[in-house]
Design a protein around this motif. Structure first.
Motif, PDB file in Angstrom:
ATOM      1  N   GLY A   1       0.905  -1.201  -0.110  1.00  0.00           N
ATOM      2  CA  GLY A   1      -0.107  -0.066  -0.096  1.00  0.00           C
ATOM      3  C   GLY A   1       0.713   1.450   0.089  1.00  0.00           C
ATOM      4  O   GLY A   1       0.036   2.327  -0.277  1.00  0.00           O
ATOM      5  N   ASP A   2       2.126   1.412   0.141  1.00  0.00           N
ATOM      6  CA  ASP A   2       3.119   2.438   0.241  1.00  0.00           C
ATOM      7  C   ASP A   2       3.156   2.891  -1.360  1.00  0.00           C
ATOM      8  O   ASP A   2       2.699   3.660  -1.824  1.00  0.00           O
ATOM      9  N   ARG A   3       4.190   2.346  -1.931  1.00  0.00           N
ATOM     10  CA  ARG A   3       4.703   2.610  -3.064  1.00  0.00           C
ATOM     11  C   ARG A   3       3.909   2.258  -4.125  1.00  0.00           C
ATOM     12  O   ARG A   3       4.151   2.549  -5.264  1.00  0.00           O
ATOM     13  N   GLU A   4       2.803   1.338  -3.742  1.00  0.00           N
ATOM     14  CA  GLU A   4       1.888   0.992  -4.899  1.00  0.00           C
ATOM     15  C   GLU A   4       1.307   2.195  -5.644  1.00  0.00           C
ATOM     16  O   GLU A   4       0.613   2.093  -6.595  1.00  0.00           O
TER      17      GLU A   4
ATOM     18  N   LEU B   1      -7.197   5.898  -2.533  1.00  0.00           N
ATOM     19  CA  LEU B   1      -7.420   7.175  -1.790  1.00  0.00           C
ATOM     20  C   LEU B   1      -6.217   7.861  -1.473  1.00  0.00           C
ATOM     21  O   LEU B   1      -6.220   9.224  -1.697  1.00  0.00           O
ATOM     22  N   ARG B   2      -5.041   7.247  -1.230  1.00  0.00           N
ATOM     23  CA  ARG B   2      -3.685   7.795  -1.284  1.00  0.00           C
ATOM     24  C   ARG B   2      -3.239   8.586  -2.596  1.00  0.00           C
ATOM     25  O   ARG B   2      -2.842   9.557  -2.252  1.00  0.00           O
ATOM     26  N   HIS B   3      -3.617   7.756  -3.710  1.00  0.00           N
ATOM     27  CA  HIS B   3      -3.136   8.497  -4.973  1.00  0.00           C
ATOM     28  C   HIS B   3      -3.917   9.655  -5.186  1.00  0.00           C
ATOM     29  O   HIS B   3      -3.234  10.747  -5.594  1.00  0.00           O
ATOM     30  N   ALA B   4      -5.159   9.785  -4.814  1.00  0.00           N
ATOM     31  CA  ALA B   4      -6.055  10.931  -5.255  1.00  0.00           C
ATOM     32  C   ALA B   4      -5.632  12.238  -4.280  1.00  0.00           C
ATOM     33  O   ALA B   4      -5.697  13.408  -4.675  1.00  0.00           O
ATOM     34  N   ALA B   5      -5.035  11.941  -3.090  1.00  0.00           N
ATOM     35  CA  ALA B   5      -4.592  12.869  -1.945  1.00  0.00           C
ATOM     36  C   ALA B   5      -3.319  13.313  -2.561  1.00  0.00           C
ATOM     37  O   ALA B   5      -2.905  14.591  -2.350  1.00  0.00           O
ATOM     38  N   LEU B   6      -2.289  12.386  -3.040  1.00  0.00           N
ATOM     39  CA  LEU B   6      -1.092  12.643  -3.332  1.00  0.00           C
ATOM     40  C   LEU B   6      -0.643  13.297  -4.955  1.00  0.00           C
ATOM     41  O   LEU B   6       0.337  13.755  -4.937  1.00  0.00           O
ATOM     42  N   HIS B   7      -1.510  12.630  -5.585  1.00  0.00           N
ATOM     43  CA  HIS B   7      -1.288  12.917  -7.132  1.00  0.00           C
ATOM     44  C   HIS B   7      -2.889  13.581  -7.444  1.00  0.00           C
ATOM     45  O   HIS B   7      -3.441  12.967  -8.183  1.00  0.00           O
ATOM     46  N   PRO B   8      -3.149  14.835  -7.286  1.00  0.00           N
ATOM     47  CA  PRO B   8      -4.581  15.052  -7.729  1.00  0.00           C
ATOM     48  C   PRO B   8      -4.732  15.276  -9.245  1.00  0.00           C
ATOM     49  O   PRO B   8      -3.654  15.264  -9.980  1.00  0.00           O
TER      50      PRO B   8
ATOM     51  N   ASP C   1       9.495   3.114   6.243  1.00  0.00           N
ATOM     52  CA  ASP C   1      10.364   4.107   7.051  1.00  0.00           C
ATOM     53  C   ASP C   1      10.356   5.137   5.922  1.00  0.00           C
ATOM     54  O   ASP C   1      11.400   5.111   4.908  1.00  0.00           O
ATOM     55  N   PRO C   2       9.508   6.252   6.139  1.00  0.00           N
ATOM     56  CA  PRO C   2       8.698   6.638   7.026  1.00  0.00           C
ATOM     57  C   PRO C   2       7.528   5.826   6.890  1.00  0.00           C
ATOM     58  O   PRO C   2       7.223   5.443   6.010  1.00  0.00           O
ATOM     59  N   VAL C   3       6.467   5.957   7.862  1.00  0.00           N
ATOM     60  CA  VAL C   3       5.094   5.401   7.764  1.00  0.00           C
ATOM     61  C   VAL C   3       4.439   6.228   6.761  1.00  0.00           C
ATOM     62  O   VAL C   3       4.387   7.597   7.058  1.00  0.00           O
ATOM     63  N   PRO C   4       4.015   5.711   5.654  1.00  0.00           N
ATOM     64  CA  PRO C   4       3.179   6.495   4.875  1.00  0.00           C
ATOM     65  C   PRO C   4       1.864   7.194   5.049  1.00  0.00           C
ATOM     66  O   PRO C   4       1.211   6.526   6.172  1.00  0.00           O
ATOM     67  N   LEU C   5       1.321   8.143   4.568  1.00  0.00           N
ATOM     68  CA  LEU C   5       0.040   8.907   4.789  1.00  0.00           C
ATOM     69  C   LEU C   5      -1.009   7.734   4.821  1.00  0.00           C
ATOM     70  O   LEU C   5      -1.246   6.960   3.904  1.00  0.00           O
TER      71      LEU C   5
END
Length: 278
Positions: A107-110, A142-149, A201-205
Protein backbone atom coordinates in the motif's frame (compact mmCIF):
# COMPACT_ATOMS: atom_id res chain seq x y z
CA UNK A 1 5.24 -6.39 -24.95
CA UNK A 2 6.54 -2.88 -24.62
CA UNK A 3 8.72 -1.60 -21.80
CA UNK A 4 8.03 2.03 -22.65
CA UNK A 5 6.72 4.60 -20.20
CA UNK A 6 3.05 5.17 -19.49
CA UNK A 7 1.02 7.07 -22.03
CA UNK A 8 3.06 6.08 -25.09
CA UNK A 9 0.47 3.74 -26.65
CA UNK A 10 -1.70 5.66 -29.09
CA UNK A 11 -5.46 5.13 -29.02
CA UNK A 12 -5.47 4.51 -32.77
CA UNK A 13 -3.91 1.06 -32.35
CA UNK A 14 -7.06 -0.26 -30.67
CA UNK A 15 -8.62 -1.93 -33.71
CA UNK A 16 -11.61 -4.29 -34.01
CA UNK A 17 -11.11 -7.90 -34.99
CA UNK A 18 -12.05 -8.24 -38.67
CA UNK A 19 -14.28 -11.27 -38.02
CA UNK A 20 -15.96 -10.49 -34.70
CA UNK A 21 -16.00 -6.69 -34.71
CA UNK A 22 -14.80 -6.70 -31.11
CA UNK A 23 -11.89 -4.59 -30.00
CA UNK A 24 -8.89 -6.48 -28.68
CA UNK A 25 -7.25 -5.67 -25.33
CA UNK A 26 -3.76 -4.17 -25.27
CA UNK A 27 -1.16 -5.53 -22.86
CA UNK A 28 2.12 -3.87 -21.98
CA UNK A 29 4.59 -3.23 -19.17
CA UNK A 30 4.61 0.29 -17.75
CA UNK A 31 7.51 1.90 -15.89
CA UNK A 32 6.80 3.60 -12.59
CA UNK A 33 8.60 6.70 -11.33
CA UNK A 34 10.89 4.42 -9.31
CA UNK A 35 11.56 2.18 -12.34
CA UNK A 36 9.42 -0.84 -11.49
CA UNK A 37 7.79 -2.67 -14.41
CA UNK A 38 4.03 -3.03 -14.03
CA UNK A 39 2.06 -5.54 -16.10
CA UNK A 40 -0.96 -3.65 -17.47
CA UNK A 41 -3.98 -4.29 -19.70
CA UNK A 42 -6.28 -1.89 -21.54
CA UNK A 43 -9.72 -3.41 -22.20
CA UNK A 44 -11.86 -1.37 -24.61
CA UNK A 45 -15.51 -0.80 -23.81
CA UNK A 46 -17.82 -3.74 -24.39
CA UNK A 47 -19.72 -4.16 -27.65
CA UNK A 48 -23.02 -2.29 -27.44
CA UNK A 49 -26.22 -4.22 -28.13
CA UNK A 50 -29.66 -2.80 -28.88
CA UNK A 51 -31.47 -1.73 -25.76
CA UNK A 52 -28.33 -0.99 -23.73
CA UNK A 53 -26.88 2.51 -23.29
CA UNK A 54 -23.56 3.04 -25.07
CA UNK A 55 -20.48 3.19 -22.84
CA UNK A 56 -18.89 6.59 -22.44
CA UNK A 57 -16.17 7.33 -25.00
CA UNK A 58 -14.41 9.87 -22.80
CA UNK A 59 -14.59 7.90 -19.52
CA UNK A 60 -11.98 5.31 -18.53
CA UNK A 61 -11.71 3.24 -15.36
CA UNK A 62 -8.39 2.36 -13.73
CA UNK A 63 -8.77 -0.71 -11.53
CA UNK A 64 -6.56 -1.37 -8.47
CA UNK A 65 -6.84 -4.94 -7.15
CA UNK A 66 -6.50 -6.25 -3.62
CA UNK A 67 -3.50 -7.85 -1.90
CA UNK A 68 -2.42 -11.17 -3.55
CA UNK A 69 -4.52 -10.41 -6.64
CA UNK A 70 -3.20 -9.69 -10.12
CA UNK A 71 -4.46 -8.68 -13.53
CA UNK A 72 -5.14 -12.29 -14.61
CA UNK A 73 -7.08 -13.48 -11.55
CA UNK A 74 -10.66 -14.47 -12.36
CA UNK A 75 -12.15 -12.20 -9.70
CA UNK A 76 -10.24 -9.23 -11.13
CA UNK A 77 -11.25 -10.07 -14.71
CA UNK A 78 -14.89 -10.30 -13.60
CA UNK A 79 -14.76 -6.73 -12.29
CA UNK A 80 -13.08 -5.57 -15.51
CA UNK A 81 -15.82 -7.20 -17.58
CA UNK A 82 -18.56 -5.52 -15.54
CA UNK A 83 -17.02 -2.06 -15.82
CA UNK A 84 -16.46 -2.29 -19.59
CA UNK A 85 -20.22 -1.88 -19.92
CA UNK A 86 -19.57 1.75 -18.91
CA UNK A 87 -16.25 2.48 -20.56
CA UNK A 88 -12.76 1.13 -21.21
CA UNK A 89 -10.83 -0.29 -18.25
CA UNK A 90 -7.11 -0.21 -17.46
CA UNK A 91 -6.15 -2.95 -15.01
CA UNK A 92 -2.69 -3.84 -13.79
CA UNK A 93 -0.78 -6.02 -11.34
CA UNK A 94 0.71 -4.14 -8.43
CA UNK A 95 4.46 -4.50 -7.89
CA UNK A 96 5.33 -7.90 -6.48
CA UNK A 97 2.12 -9.40 -7.87
CA UNK A 98 1.72 -11.57 -10.95
CA UNK A 99 4.18 -10.69 -13.71
CA UNK A 100 5.00 -7.20 -12.41
CA UNK A 101 8.48 -6.51 -11.08
CA UNK A 102 9.62 -5.53 -7.62
CA UNK A 103 8.09 -6.46 -4.28
CA UNK A 104 4.88 -5.28 -2.75
CA UNK A 105 5.06 -2.67 0.02
CA UNK A 106 1.40 -3.41 0.88
CA UNK A 107 0.00 0.00 0.00
CA UNK A 108 2.93 2.42 0.22
CA UNK A 109 4.81 2.68 -3.08
CA UNK A 110 1.89 1.07 -4.92
CA UNK A 111 0.67 4.64 -5.37
CA UNK A 112 3.38 4.95 -8.05
CA UNK A 113 2.00 1.88 -9.85
CA UNK A 114 -1.43 3.46 -9.98
CA UNK A 115 0.01 6.78 -11.13
CA UNK A 116 1.67 5.04 -14.11
CA UNK A 117 -1.59 3.29 -15.00
CA UNK A 118 -3.57 6.56 -14.82
CA UNK A 119 -1.03 8.25 -17.09
CA UNK A 120 -1.30 5.38 -19.58
CA UNK A 121 -5.10 5.56 -19.50
CA UNK A 122 -5.04 9.27 -20.31
CA UNK A 123 -2.71 8.54 -23.23
CA UNK A 124 -5.60 6.86 -25.05
CA UNK A 125 -7.39 10.21 -25.26
CA UNK A 126 -9.89 9.76 -22.44
CA UNK A 127 -10.77 13.00 -20.68
CA UNK A 128 -12.38 11.51 -17.55
CA UNK A 129 -10.52 9.01 -15.34
CA UNK A 130 -12.13 7.12 -12.46
CA UNK A 131 -9.96 5.05 -10.13
CA UNK A 132 -11.63 2.01 -8.53
CA UNK A 133 -9.79 0.08 -5.82
CA UNK A 134 -10.53 -2.95 -3.67
CA UNK A 135 -9.07 -3.63 -0.18
CA UNK A 136 -5.35 -2.75 -0.46
CA UNK A 137 -6.19 -1.21 -3.83
CA UNK A 138 -8.96 0.72 -2.09
CA UNK A 139 -6.41 2.32 0.22
CA UNK A 140 -4.13 3.03 -2.74
CA UNK A 141 -6.78 4.92 -4.75
CA UNK A 142 -7.44 7.12 -1.70
CA UNK A 143 -3.77 7.89 -1.17
CA UNK A 144 -3.18 8.40 -4.90
CA UNK A 145 -6.03 10.95 -5.13
CA UNK A 146 -4.59 12.84 -2.17
CA UNK A 147 -0.96 12.77 -3.34
CA UNK A 148 -1.47 12.96 -7.13
CA UNK A 149 -4.55 15.15 -7.74
CA UNK A 150 -6.17 15.07 -11.15
CA UNK A 151 -8.49 12.06 -11.39
CA UNK A 152 -12.18 12.81 -11.91
CA UNK A 153 -13.73 10.44 -9.36
CA UNK A 154 -12.57 7.82 -6.85
CA UNK A 155 -14.27 4.60 -5.74
CA UNK A 156 -12.78 2.78 -2.73
CA UNK A 157 -14.22 -0.64 -1.86
CA UNK A 158 -13.41 -2.54 1.37
CA UNK A 159 -10.52 -0.26 2.29
CA UNK A 160 -8.92 -0.06 5.71
CA UNK A 161 -9.03 3.34 7.36
CA UNK A 162 -5.83 2.97 9.38
CA UNK A 163 -2.60 1.01 9.28
CA UNK A 164 -1.55 -1.97 11.43
CA UNK A 165 -5.09 -3.14 12.11
CA UNK A 166 -5.11 -6.63 13.68
CA UNK A 167 -8.61 -6.74 15.14
CA UNK A 168 -9.87 -9.68 13.06
CA UNK A 169 -8.48 -13.17 12.49
CA UNK A 170 -8.04 -12.65 8.71
CA UNK A 171 -5.99 -9.50 9.34
CA UNK A 172 -3.83 -11.29 11.88
CA UNK A 173 -3.09 -13.87 9.18
CA UNK A 174 -2.25 -11.07 6.72
CA UNK A 175 0.18 -9.55 9.22
CA UNK A 176 1.85 -12.94 9.70
CA UNK A 177 2.17 -13.24 5.92
CA UNK A 178 3.77 -9.79 5.62
CA UNK A 179 5.98 -9.59 8.70
CA UNK A 180 7.34 -13.12 9.17
CA UNK A 181 10.00 -14.72 6.92
CA UNK A 182 8.01 -17.94 6.74
CA UNK A 183 4.90 -15.89 5.91
CA UNK A 184 6.66 -14.20 3.03
CA UNK A 185 7.65 -17.63 1.70
CA UNK A 186 3.99 -18.64 1.77
CA UNK A 187 3.16 -15.39 -0.01
CA UNK A 188 5.71 -16.06 -2.75
CA UNK A 189 4.94 -19.73 -3.42
CA UNK A 190 1.34 -19.97 -2.25
CA UNK A 191 -0.06 -16.67 -3.52
CA UNK A 192 2.51 -15.68 -6.19
CA UNK A 193 3.06 -12.45 -4.27
CA UNK A 194 6.56 -11.20 -3.48
CA UNK A 195 6.52 -9.14 -0.28
CA UNK A 196 9.15 -6.61 0.73
CA UNK A 197 10.97 -7.55 3.92
CA UNK A 198 11.59 -4.02 5.22
CA UNK A 199 9.31 -2.09 7.54
CA UNK A 200 7.85 1.21 6.36
CA UNK A 201 10.25 4.09 6.96
CA UNK A 202 8.68 6.58 7.11
CA UNK A 203 5.15 5.33 7.73
CA UNK A 204 3.10 6.48 4.71
CA UNK A 205 0.06 8.72 4.82
CA UNK A 206 -2.83 6.58 6.03
CA UNK A 207 -6.17 6.34 4.19
CA UNK A 208 -8.00 8.30 6.89
CA UNK A 209 -5.38 11.03 6.65
CA UNK A 210 -5.69 11.04 2.86
CA UNK A 211 -9.45 11.43 2.40
CA UNK A 212 -9.74 15.07 3.57
CA UNK A 213 -7.32 16.02 0.78
CA UNK A 214 -9.40 14.47 -2.01
CA UNK A 215 -12.23 17.04 -2.18
CA UNK A 216 -13.65 18.41 -4.42
CA UNK A 217 -13.08 15.20 -6.42
CA UNK A 218 -16.19 12.97 -6.02
CA UNK A 219 -15.45 10.07 -3.66
CA UNK A 220 -17.48 6.90 -3.13
CA UNK A 221 -16.70 4.62 -0.17
CA UNK A 222 -18.23 1.13 -0.43
CA UNK A 223 -18.06 -1.43 2.36
CA UNK A 224 -19.88 -4.60 3.35
CA UNK A 225 -21.44 -4.85 6.78
CA UNK A 226 -20.24 -8.49 6.87
CA UNK A 227 -16.63 -7.73 5.92
CA UNK A 228 -14.46 -10.25 7.76
CA UNK A 229 -11.27 -8.19 7.44
CA UNK A 230 -12.28 -4.62 8.31
CA UNK A 231 -15.44 -3.95 10.37
CA UNK A 232 -17.73 -1.03 9.64
CA UNK A 233 -15.88 1.43 11.86
CA UNK A 234 -13.30 1.65 9.03
CA UNK A 235 -15.64 3.03 6.33
CA UNK A 236 -17.40 5.22 8.86
CA UNK A 237 -14.07 6.68 9.93
CA UNK A 238 -13.18 7.37 6.29
CA UNK A 239 -16.55 9.00 5.58
CA UNK A 240 -16.33 11.15 8.71
CA UNK A 241 -12.84 12.34 7.76
CA UNK A 242 -14.00 13.16 4.22
CA UNK A 243 -17.01 15.14 5.46
CA UNK A 244 -19.37 16.29 2.72
CA UNK A 245 -16.82 15.24 0.10
CA UNK A 246 -17.82 11.56 0.11
CA UNK A 247 -20.73 9.17 -0.26
CA UNK A 248 -20.81 6.04 1.91
CA UNK A 249 -22.55 2.85 0.79
CA UNK A 250 -22.78 0.24 3.56
CA UNK A 251 -23.86 -2.90 1.73
CA UNK A 252 -26.05 -5.37 3.69
CA UNK A 253 -24.63 -8.88 3.77
CA UNK A 254 -21.58 -8.04 1.69
CA UNK A 255 -18.22 -9.53 2.60
CA UNK A 256 -14.78 -8.36 1.49
CA UNK A 257 -13.50 -6.82 -1.76
CA UNK A 258 -13.78 -8.19 -5.31
CA UNK A 259 -15.04 -11.64 -4.33
CA UNK A 260 -18.00 -10.09 -2.50
CA UNK A 261 -18.91 -7.44 -5.09
CA UNK A 262 -21.81 -8.84 -7.10
CA UNK A 263 -22.89 -7.77 -10.57
CA UNK A 264 -25.60 -5.46 -9.26
CA UNK A 265 -23.14 -3.57 -7.05
CA UNK A 266 -20.61 -3.27 -9.88
CA UNK A 267 -23.35 -1.89 -12.12
CA UNK A 268 -24.28 0.69 -9.47
CA UNK A 269 -20.64 1.68 -9.20
CA UNK A 270 -20.47 2.07 -12.98
CA UNK A 271 -23.62 4.23 -12.98
CA UNK A 272 -22.25 6.39 -10.14
CA UNK A 273 -18.93 6.90 -11.89
CA UNK A 274 -20.52 7.80 -15.22
CA UNK A 275 -22.75 10.40 -13.55
CA UNK A 276 -20.25 11.90 -11.10
CA UNK A 277 -16.89 11.95 -12.90
CA UNK A 278 -16.32 15.41 -14.27
Amino acid sequence: MSNGPAGHVARSIVRPNSETGRYAPIRTFLRTADRVSVDSVYDPAAVVYDGFPPPSRDLVFVLAHGFTGDVDRPHVRRVVAALTDYGPVVSFSFRGHGHSGGRTTVGDREVLDLAAAVEWARGFGHTRVVTVGFSMGGSVVLRHAALHPGVDAVVSVSSPARWYYRGTAPMRRVHWLVTRPEGRLVGRYGFHTRIHHRDWDPVPLSPVEAVPRIAPTPLLIVHGDSDGYFPVDHPRMLAAAAGDGAELWLEPGMGHAEHAADEALLARIGDWAASRAG
